[in-house]
Design an enzyme around this catalytic site. Structure first.
Site, short mmCIF file in Angstrom:
data_model
loop_
_atom_site.label_atom_id
_atom_site.label_comp_id
_atom_site.label_asym_id
_atom_site.label_seq_id
_atom_site.Cartn_x
_atom_site.Cartn_y
_atom_site.Cartn_z
N CYS A 115 34.32 47.04 19.05
CA CYS A 115 33.57 47.84 20.05
C CYS A 115 33.15 49.21 19.53
CB CYS A 115 34.43 48.04 21.29
SG CYS A 115 34.98 46.48 21.95
N HIS A 263 30.68 52.94 25.45
CA HIS A 263 30.74 51.50 25.21
C HIS A 263 30.74 50.77 26.56
CE1 HIS A 263 31.81 47.66 23.79
NE2 HIS A 263 33.05 47.70 24.23
N ASN A 293 29.36 42.71 27.90
CA ASN A 293 29.87 43.49 26.76
C ASN A 293 29.34 42.87 25.47
OD1 ASN A 293 31.36 44.65 24.72
ND2 ASN A 293 33.34 44.38 25.72
O1 UT7 Z 1 35.28 45.68 24.68
C1 UT7 Z 1 36.56 45.28 24.38
C2 UT7 Z 1 37.55 46.07 25.12
N1 UT7 Z 1 37.90 45.39 26.33
C3 UT7 Z 1 38.06 46.04 27.43
O2 UT7 Z 1 37.88 47.22 27.48
C4 UT7 Z 1 38.53 45.24 28.61
C5 UT7 Z 1 39.47 46.05 29.46
N2 UT7 Z 1 40.04 45.27 30.55
C6 UT7 Z 1 39.31 44.79 31.57
O3 UT7 Z 1 38.12 44.98 31.63
C7 UT7 Z 1 40.04 44.09 32.68
O4 UT7 Z 1 41.43 44.09 32.42
C8 UT7 Z 1 39.57 42.62 32.92
C9 UT7 Z 1 38.19 42.61 33.53
C10 UT7 Z 1 39.59 41.84 31.64
C11 UT7 Z 1 40.51 41.94 33.92
O5 UT7 Z 1 40.53 42.66 35.12
P1 UT7 Z 1 41.92 43.04 35.80
O6 UT7 Z 1 41.58 43.76 37.03
O7 UT7 Z 1 42.77 43.73 34.79
O8 UT7 Z 1 42.49 41.62 36.16
P2 UT7 Z 1 43.86 40.91 35.71
O9 UT7 Z 1 43.77 40.47 34.29
O10 UT7 Z 1 45.03 41.72 36.13
O11 UT7 Z 1 43.85 39.64 36.61
C12 UT7 Z 1 43.93 39.74 38.04
C13 UT7 Z 1 43.82 38.34 38.61
C14 UT7 Z 1 44.74 37.34 37.92
O12 UT7 Z 1 45.16 36.41 38.91
P3 UT7 Z 1 46.60 36.55 39.63
O13 UT7 Z 1 47.59 36.50 38.52
O14 UT7 Z 1 46.55 37.87 40.32
O15 UT7 Z 1 46.62 35.38 40.53
C15 UT7 Z 1 43.85 36.64 36.94
O16 UT7 Z 1 44.30 35.35 36.62
O17 UT7 Z 1 42.48 37.84 38.38
C16 UT7 Z 1 42.56 36.60 37.68
N3 UT7 Z 1 41.38 36.50 36.83
C17 UT7 Z 1 40.20 36.03 37.26
N4 UT7 Z 1 39.82 35.56 38.44
C18 UT7 Z 1 38.55 35.17 38.58
C19 UT7 Z 1 41.26 36.87 35.53
N5 UT7 Z 1 40.00 36.64 35.11
C20 UT7 Z 1 39.33 36.12 36.15
C21 UT7 Z 1 38.02 35.67 36.36
N6 UT7 Z 1 37.67 35.21 37.56
N7 UT7 Z 1 37.10 35.72 35.37
#
Ligand code: UT7
Length: 337
Positions: A115, A263, A293
């Protein structure tokens, strides 16, 4: 002294648009979840048929940048290609692009800073130019993510985020006493977090072969991310590095910065960043909604758009910054001339 100026920019994204609703057909996700958690509405992915490599996207973006700079490919002294998704394991996409530009022996180097690829690339190009090792550099940030994502519910946290795309800038050294061009760069990496965002295989450290059928079955050839940790690192470190680079460049307040291009990893990260520094509305440019991204391409893609739309004008000062896999993070300050 010698200063590094941008002479032309260009971008290219593949024609195929993949919406959040498209993704919801292939995995358990929804338009609502993706928009709320990331801000992304759609992304561009390469066609499902044929072969489109990262250097092909880079070539299209480069042609536009060269045309706008008024350069021929022969004018380039060095190609710097930033990508985490090279066309092939080796040689680097920079070499492939060099050949596709019709060049015979122009040096080309790839940088693998994910990134922050563009930020590291701009700092590297600036060092080459100021040391006199090159006068004219083509810097490209490009990615083809879509062919390497786990497009299933197992990989949904990562798969919904990434898009394909490329952008390029033509950089030239000029002798001037004016404070223009690249004003400062700040770079960091912290390898202890390497496993928080990585693509594990194929890998040379895996013996006796770089990948096995079992690993493929387990999906270990897909990127894995500890999204929450990366999110936290980004929202804490990006404000800090902003203060650091301003101090380095002798800039006292954010009022002296006209445009901030962070980014594009998650719209919420950029909103947290804005709030943390109380940045006035309209100063931070985001386009993740349209592209997702695109990793090394995000910052030059946005830069190209802001120049084209007349948002980033001559005399304006812009801050580019980001954090991602490595982890690496960094920033550049640039005054448009
Ligand atoms: O450029 C590279 C650098 N990367 C970044 O900067 C990414 C930084 N992180 C993020 O952007 C976020 O952490 C994500 C967008 C990847 C994830 O969002 P989050 O709010 O941290 O969600 P989470 O991983 O805590 O997941 C929350 C819930 C989970 O379900 P449960 O365990 O609460 O039932 C996940 O399984 O959302 C679920 N989940 C999804 N649901 C629907 C994870 N991905 C998805 C999805 N669609 N695509």
């Amino acid at each position: 002294m010698i200063r590094t100026l941008i002479r032309g920019t260009g971008r290219y994204v593949p024609e195929r648009v993949v919406t959040n609703d498209d993704l919801a057909q292939w995995m358990e996700t929804s338009d609502e979840w993706i928009r709320q958690r990331t801000g992304i509405e759609q992304r561009h992915w390469v066609s499902e048929t044929g072969e489109t490599g990262t250097s092909d996207l880079g070539l299209k973006a480069s042609k536009t940048a060269l045309e706008r700079a008024g350069w021929k490919p022969e004018d380039i002294d060095l190609i710097i290609f930033a990508t985490l998704s090279p066309d092939i394991f080796f040689p680097g996409s920079g070499c492939l692009l060099q050949h596709k530009l019709g060049l015979s022996t122009t040096p080309a180097l790839d940088i693998r800073q994910q990134c922050t690829g563009f930020i590291y690339g701009l700092a590297t190009a600036d060092a080459y130019i100021r040391s006199g090792m090159a006068e004219r550099i083509l810097l490209v940030g490009a990615e083809v993510h879509s062919t390497g994502l786990d497009i299933s519910t197992r990989g949904r946290d990562v798969a919904v985020i990434f898009g394909d795309g490329a952008a390029a800038v033509c950089l030239e050294g000029v002798e001037t006493d004016e404070p223009i061009g690249v004003l400062a760069s700040v770079l960091y990496s912290e390898g202890k977090h390497a496993e928080s965002l990585m693509l594990e295989a194929p890998a040379s450290r895996i013996c006796p072969e770089r990948i096995t059928h079992e690993m493929l079955d387990e999906g270990r050839h897909y990127p894995k991310m500890n999204g929450k940790l990366i999110f936290k690192l980004a929202v804490t470190r990006l404000p800090k590095i902003t203060m650091e680079i301003m101090e380095k460049a002798g800039i006292k307040t954010l009022d002296e910065i006209d445009l901030i291009i962070p980014h594009q990893a998650n719209l919420r990260i950029n909103q947290f960043y804005e709030q943390a520094l109380k940045i006035p509305e309209g100063k931070v440019y985001n386009n993740i909604q349209k592209y997702g991204n695109t990793t090394a391409a995000t910052i030059p893609l946005a830069l190209d758009e802001t120049i084209e739309k007349g948002i980033f004008k001559k005399g304006d000062t812009a801050l580019f910054l980001g954090l991602g896999a490595g982890v690496t993070w960094g920033a550049n300050l640039y005054r448009h001339a």
